[in-house]
Design an enzyme around this catalytic site. Structure first.
Site, PDB file in Angstrom:
ATOM      1  N   LYS A 131     -10.653  -4.354  11.476  1.00 60.94           N
ATOM      2  CA  LYS A 131      -9.523  -3.893  12.294  1.00 60.94           C
ATOM      3  C   LYS A 131      -9.399  -4.704  13.591  1.00 60.94           C
ATOM      4  O   LYS A 131      -8.296  -5.047  14.010  1.00 60.94           O
ATOM      5  CB  LYS A 131      -9.648  -2.391  12.593  1.00 60.94           C
ATOM      6  CG  LYS A 131      -9.350  -1.514  11.386  1.00 60.94           C
ATOM      7  CD  LYS A 131      -7.905  -1.685  10.921  1.00 60.94           C
ATOM      8  CE  LYS A 131      -7.626  -1.048   9.594  1.00 60.94           C
ATOM      9  NZ  LYS A 131      -6.308  -1.379   9.040  1.00 60.94           N
TER      10      LYS A 131
ATOM     11  N   ASP B  71      -0.811  -7.359  -6.171  1.00 56.75           N
ATOM     12  CA  ASP B  71      -2.191  -7.563  -5.747  1.00 56.75           C
ATOM     13  C   ASP B  71      -2.059  -8.287  -4.405  1.00 56.75           C
ATOM     14  O   ASP B  71      -1.424  -9.347  -4.340  1.00 56.75           O
ATOM     15  CB  ASP B  71      -2.914  -8.432  -6.785  1.00 56.75           C
ATOM     16  CG  ASP B  71      -4.288  -8.879  -6.292  1.00 56.75           C
ATOM     17  OD1 ASP B  71      -4.612  -8.647  -5.111  1.00 56.75           O
ATOM     18  OD2 ASP B  71      -5.024  -9.465  -7.100  1.00 56.75           O
ATOM     19  N   ILE B  72      -2.634  -7.727  -3.360  1.00 53.99           N
ATOM     20  CA  ILE B  72      -2.371  -8.227  -2.013  1.00 53.99           C
ATOM     21  C   ILE B  72      -2.855  -9.680  -1.820  1.00 53.99           C
ATOM     22  O   ILE B  72      -2.461 -10.359  -0.872  1.00 53.99           O
ATOM     23  CB  ILE B  72      -2.952  -7.258  -0.937  1.00 53.99           C
ATOM     24  CG1 ILE B  72      -2.316  -7.505   0.426  1.00 53.99           C
ATOM     25  CG2 ILE B  72      -4.469  -7.321  -0.863  1.00 53.99           C
ATOM     26  CD1 ILE B  72      -0.840  -7.307   0.490  1.00 53.99           C
TER      27      ILE B  72
ATOM     28  N   TYR C 219     -15.325  -1.927   8.447  1.00 58.10           N
ATOM     29  CA  TYR C 219     -13.931  -1.500   8.636  1.00 58.10           C
ATOM     30  C   TYR C 219     -13.478  -1.850  10.057  1.00 58.10           C
ATOM     31  O   TYR C 219     -12.410  -2.428  10.264  1.00 58.10           O
ATOM     32  CB  TYR C 219     -13.850   0.010   8.404  1.00 58.10           C
ATOM     33  CG  TYR C 219     -12.486   0.615   8.626  1.00 58.10           C
ATOM     34  CD1 TYR C 219     -11.450   0.387   7.733  1.00 58.10           C
ATOM     35  CD2 TYR C 219     -12.253   1.460   9.706  1.00 58.10           C
ATOM     36  CE1 TYR C 219     -10.207   0.974   7.926  1.00 58.10           C
ATOM     37  CE2 TYR C 219     -11.014   2.046   9.902  1.00 58.10           C
ATOM     38  CZ  TYR C 219      -9.999   1.800   9.014  1.00 58.10           C
ATOM     39  OH  TYR C 219      -8.773   2.380   9.201  1.00 58.10           O
TER      40      TYR C 219
ATOM     41  N   GLN D  71      -2.201   6.978   1.360  1.00 57.38           N
ATOM     42  CA  GLN D  71      -1.976   8.194   2.162  1.00 57.38           C
ATOM     43  C   GLN D  71      -0.785   8.038   3.112  1.00 57.38           C
ATOM     44  O   GLN D  71       0.071   8.907   3.192  1.00 57.38           O
ATOM     45  CB  GLN D  71      -3.243   8.540   2.967  1.00 57.38           C
ATOM     46  CG  GLN D  71      -3.131   9.908   3.644  1.00 57.38           C
ATOM     47  CD  GLN D  71      -4.127  10.115   4.782  1.00 57.38           C
ATOM     48  OE1 GLN D  71      -4.802   9.182   5.210  1.00 57.38           O
ATOM     49  NE2 GLN D  71      -4.219  11.337   5.263  1.00 57.38           N
TER      50      GLN D  71
ATOM     51  N   GLY E 157       0.830  -1.211   0.000  1.00 52.78           N
ATOM     52  CA  GLY E 157       0.000   0.000   0.000  1.00 52.78           C
ATOM     53  C   GLY E 157       0.856   1.248   0.000  1.00 52.78           C
ATOM     54  O   GLY E 157       0.479   2.287   0.545  1.00 52.78           O
TER      55      GLY E 157
END
Ligand code: SER
Length: 318
Positions: free
Chosen positions: A146, A53-54, A142, A12, A8
């Protein structure tokens, strides 16, 4: 010297973390992986870069072997609003992706950094000064991913003695690369509007309190916890960290000190408000401060001053 791989890397966090890692450990010791062939910025020029590609474990293993990797920063993930729109894909990316990384890390004996989030908490968590160890029953996909990720990191550490480390990031504010698809994105978007003399339409209510952090502190945290003495780390799932807690209105007032003409309106009502309402107002990060000397540098004032300056420069260069 560490040999580092970052997944990634064009996102960000990656866009800020990769240059910092390359500065610290040497460009050739930091392999950046993203899904774009030609990523924007200097990431593919300043050091080794590859596509991934993960879900492609054999390819990941090839990279680990080829570059003799001993440390993985696994940043590839979907953020909260995007994950809520496509929960099945969010599970695939955030959990199956992490499982693959943990498996290859086990095979190649690597340390793993995995970012958790304020999203790992839910409406039954104490909202103010949220403790390190507390109720974690998130209501967003999400958040589910996590918490599961935190548990997997704990499991791989206790079962396989894998060196897993992580932090619960609050909303991250940065100028290098916009976040995209998060609930805390307003705190970045607002600066773009302010610098471009536009009215900002905020998707969260004026009094929505959330923890936030400026990217230089987030980068410092990620590097510092990976450098910390393993014997001092009590938690292998993720540490609470924070730097500031504010509402959209507080940030608006802060920006107006620099740009008095700036205007903000509210267009509230999508899924992001209910996600934000389920997250804490402020975290207690004393465990991180005690165990590995966590200490942020930026508060809302210094972050706003720096962000306005750096973003104005960046947008002028375009
Ligand atoms: N910034 C993330 C989001 O809003 C939370 O960690 O999804």
């Amino acid at each position: 010297m560490k040999r580092i791989l970052v997944t990634g890397a064009t996102g960000q966090i990656g866009s800020a973390l990769v240059p910092a890692l390359r500065l610290l450990y040497g460009s050739n010791n930091v392999l950046a992986l993203g899904h774009k062939k030609n990523p924007p910025g200097d990431i593919a020029e300043d050091g080794p870069y590859g596509t991934l590609d993960i879900q492609d474990q054999p390819q990941l293993e090839k990279y680990l072997a080829q570059y003799n990797i001993d440390t993985i920063y696994h940043l590839a993930a979907m953020l909260s609003a995007t994950a809520e729109r496509n929960p099945q894909r969010a599970w695939d990316v955030n959990i199956n992706g992490l499982m693959r990384v943990l498996e290859v890390a086990r095979k190649f004996k690597c340390s793993v950094f995995h970012p958790s989030s304020i999203g790992a908490f839910g409406p039954t968590t104490p909202a103010d000064q949220t403790p390190q160890v507390t109720i974690q029953r998130p209501v967003s996909m999400y958040g589910v991913s996590k918490v599961t990720g935190e548990l997997l990191c704990d499991y791989y550490h206790s079962k396989f003695n894998l060196d897993t480390r992580g932090v619960r990031f609050p909303g991250l504010i940065s100028y290098e690369m916009p976040p995209g698809g998060g609930t805390t994105d307003y705190a970045v978007d607002i600066f773009y509007a302010a610098v471009q003399n536009k009215t900002f339409h905020c998707f969260l209510k004026p009094d929505t309190h959330l923890d936030m952090m400026y990217m230089p502190d987030a980068v410092q945290a990620a590097i510092q916890i990976m450098e910390a003495d393993a014997a001092k780390l009590k938690y292998r799932n993720a540490y609470n960290i924070t730097a500031m807690s504010f509402t959209p209105d507080m940030l608006y007032q802060e920006i107006k000190k620099h740009l008095p003409e700036f205007t903000m309106a509210y267009t509230v009502g999508d899924i992001r408000q209910s996600i934000a309402d389920s997250w804490p107002n402020s975290l207690d990060d004393s465990s991180a401060r005690t165990d590995w000397d966590w200490q942020p540098k930026f508060d809302i004032e210094s972050m706003t001053t720096d962000m306005l300056e750096k973003l104005a420069c960046k947008l002028q260069e375009k």
